[in-house]
Design an enzyme around this catalytic site. Structure first.
Site, mmCIF file in Angstrom:
data_model
loop_
_atom_site.group_PDB
_atom_site.id
_atom_site.type_symbol
_atom_site.label_atom_id
_atom_site.label_comp_id
_atom_site.label_asym_id
_atom_site.label_seq_id
_atom_site.Cartn_x
_atom_site.Cartn_y
_atom_site.Cartn_z
ATOM 1 N N ASP A 164 5.877 78.964 47.039
ATOM 2 C CA ASP A 164 5.599 79.600 45.739
ATOM 3 C C ASP A 164 4.118 79.909 45.558
ATOM 4 O OD1 ASP A 164 8.201 79.476 44.870
ATOM 5 O OD2 ASP A 164 7.934 77.605 43.766
ATOM 6 N N ARG A 177 -0.376 66.451 36.268
ATOM 7 C CA ARG A 177 -0.688 67.820 35.843
ATOM 8 C C ARG A 177 -1.973 67.882 35.019
ATOM 9 N NH1 ARG A 177 2.392 68.253 39.499
ATOM 10 N NH2 ARG A 177 4.351 69.420 39.461
ATOM 11 N N ASP A 198 5.881 71.440 32.932
ATOM 12 C CA ASP A 198 4.571 71.531 33.573
ATOM 13 C C ASP A 198 3.741 72.687 33.038
ATOM 14 O OD1 ASP A 198 4.945 69.292 35.101
ATOM 15 O OD2 ASP A 198 5.815 70.380 36.784
ATOM 16 N N SER A 241 14.515 69.762 44.760
ATOM 17 C CA SER A 241 13.143 70.072 44.383
ATOM 18 C C SER A 241 12.454 68.733 44.120
ATOM 19 C CB SER A 241 13.167 70.945 43.122
ATOM 20 O OG SER A 241 11.921 70.879 42.478
#
Ligand code: ARG
Length: 409
Positions: free
Chosen positions: A17, A96, A125, A176
């Site tokens: 990604d 994050r 996120d 994931s």
């Protein structure tokens, strides 16, 4: 939004990604910089810097964020016993915030006007990145290529092939996964069916409790002012302590979670977590607090903890309320020094021994032996006043549920 000639710093993981994002940012005329932050997620599969530069990044910064992550994000979360939904230790969320902060710092260094991240539009996120940027650098503009210029997985792979971006050759896992020092999450694929029991291939940090050793293992955690500073008598920095404890507790099958979670965007999601060290540390910390903090502080702190976990989950780490709650929590932790011994056995984690130099527990008061210093003669008078409102209510209303002398017979 035009990115022509704009410097953009992208949070880069080395995966498909964000690799595709570098190229797409470049195609839009931007000058993309990549930033990789090591939060203890294990070795990067490739040389991330080399890969980012080969794709077209103007530069790639690789930051070891482990110590800062432990000290500035995990540590306050430990003091606050921060568990979202009463269970999830928030490792992704906490990570994050640090990545966002590093993005802002890098943007300042290179004079960027934009930062970018790879989050989708369905998760938490994106909120954490966007709000942190708003808090720390409100002038910076956030771009989220995966959310804003959507591409399906096959389109991404096709795009990567066309542009010479290496596509992982291995058969892709259906899951994931997100991981750092404080835990590992597994989502998607067959797990999206909440009736489906996770198969063994889901887990990496924890042994199946059924296969865990038949003998229990004891670990002793030493805390100073609310933070673990030693493991089995050996002092060590938080990063090392967490890493060690992940191995020990994981080998006993401790720290598996399978839960339905409420995302900020309104979706309920099914999450599998492996959080061996976090589970043991927070359980031990709670145990030490119950030994060292007064009843009213414990009760009040429980409310603070829940709110704290919500703020940490919902993107609001760098906010005045969070700072104020930190001040409260820090004040309480001055007394939280001592040692907790935990027994790990086939997925269970049980405090079995506790001690503290300033323990509020007093054997002299608690003992049932006759030499107890507790004045039992004071109890009856205390209870007469404590129960006075209940007695008064009963006199006026006939009680909530009054058992009359006739019926009682
Ligand atoms: N549900 C957790 C959270 O929102 C973990 C999400 C992990 N996955 C991810 N793609 N970031 O904090």
């Amino acid at each position: 939004m035009s990115l022509e000639g704009k410097k953009v710093v992208l949070a880069y993981s080395g995966g498909l990604d964000t690799s595709v994002s570098i190229k797409r940012l470049e195609e839009k005329g931007a000058e993309p910089y990549a930033l990789y932050v090591d939060l203890g997620q294990g070795e990067a599969e490739t040389d991330v810097k080399e890969k980012a530069l080969a794709i077209g990044a103007a530069d790639c910064f690789v930051v070891d964020g482990k110590e800062e992550f432990a000290g500035e994000y995990v540590a306050p979360a430990i003091k606050a016993n921060a568990l979202y939904g009463g269970k999830y230790p928030l490792f992704t969320a906490l990570g994050r915030y640090l990545i966002s902060k590093k993005l802002v710092e890098a943007a300042r260094r290179v004079g960027a006007t934009h930062i970018a991240h790879g989050s989708t539009g369905k998760g938490n996120d994106q909120v954490r990145f966007d709000v942190t940027t708003a808090s720390l650098a409100p002038d910076l503009i956030v771009v989220a290529p995966t959310r804003d210029w959507k591409m399906s997985r096959p389109e991404e792979i096709e795009y990567a092939r066309e542009h010479g971006i290496p596509v992982p050759a291995t058969k892709e896992s259906p899951y994931s996964v997100d991981e750092n020092l404080w835990g590992r999450s597994i989502e998607a694929g067959p797990l999206e069916d909440p009736e489906h029991e996770p198969t063994p291939d889901v887990y990496e940090l924890t042994t199946d409790p059924e296969d865990a050793p038949d003998d229990p293992q004891y670990v002793e955690l030493g805390f100073e002012e609310g933070l673990p500073v030693s493991l089995d008598g050996e002092e060590m920095p938080l990063v090392a302590l967490i890493a060690h404890l992940n191995e020990i507790a994981g080998s006993h099958g401790v720290g598996r979670l399978d839960m339905i979670e409420d995302r900020l965007v309104g979706i309920k999601s099914r999450e599998i977590y492996e959080v061996p060290a976090a589970t043991v540390i927070i359980a031990a910390h709670q145990e030490l607090e119950s030994l060292t903090l007064p009843k009213d502080v414990l009760r009040f702190k429980a409310h603070v903890e829940q709110r704290y976990a919500e703020l940490a989950y919902e993107g609001l780490w760098f906010t005045p309320l969070k700072a104020a709650l930190d001040a409260f929590v820090d004040e309480t932790q001055k007394a939280v020094t001592g040692t907790i011994r935990m027994k790990l056995y086939k997925g269970t984690f049980t405090p079995v021994s506790r001690s503290a130099p300033k323990a509020l527990y007093s054997k002299d008061l608690a003992t049932y032996d006759p030499e107890s210093t507790f004045d039992e003669s004071a109890a009856a008078g205390f209870i007469a006043l404590w129960g006075l409102p209940a007695r008064q209510w009963a006199a006026v209303h006939g009680g909530i549920e009054r058992v009359s002398p006739q019926r009682a017979g």
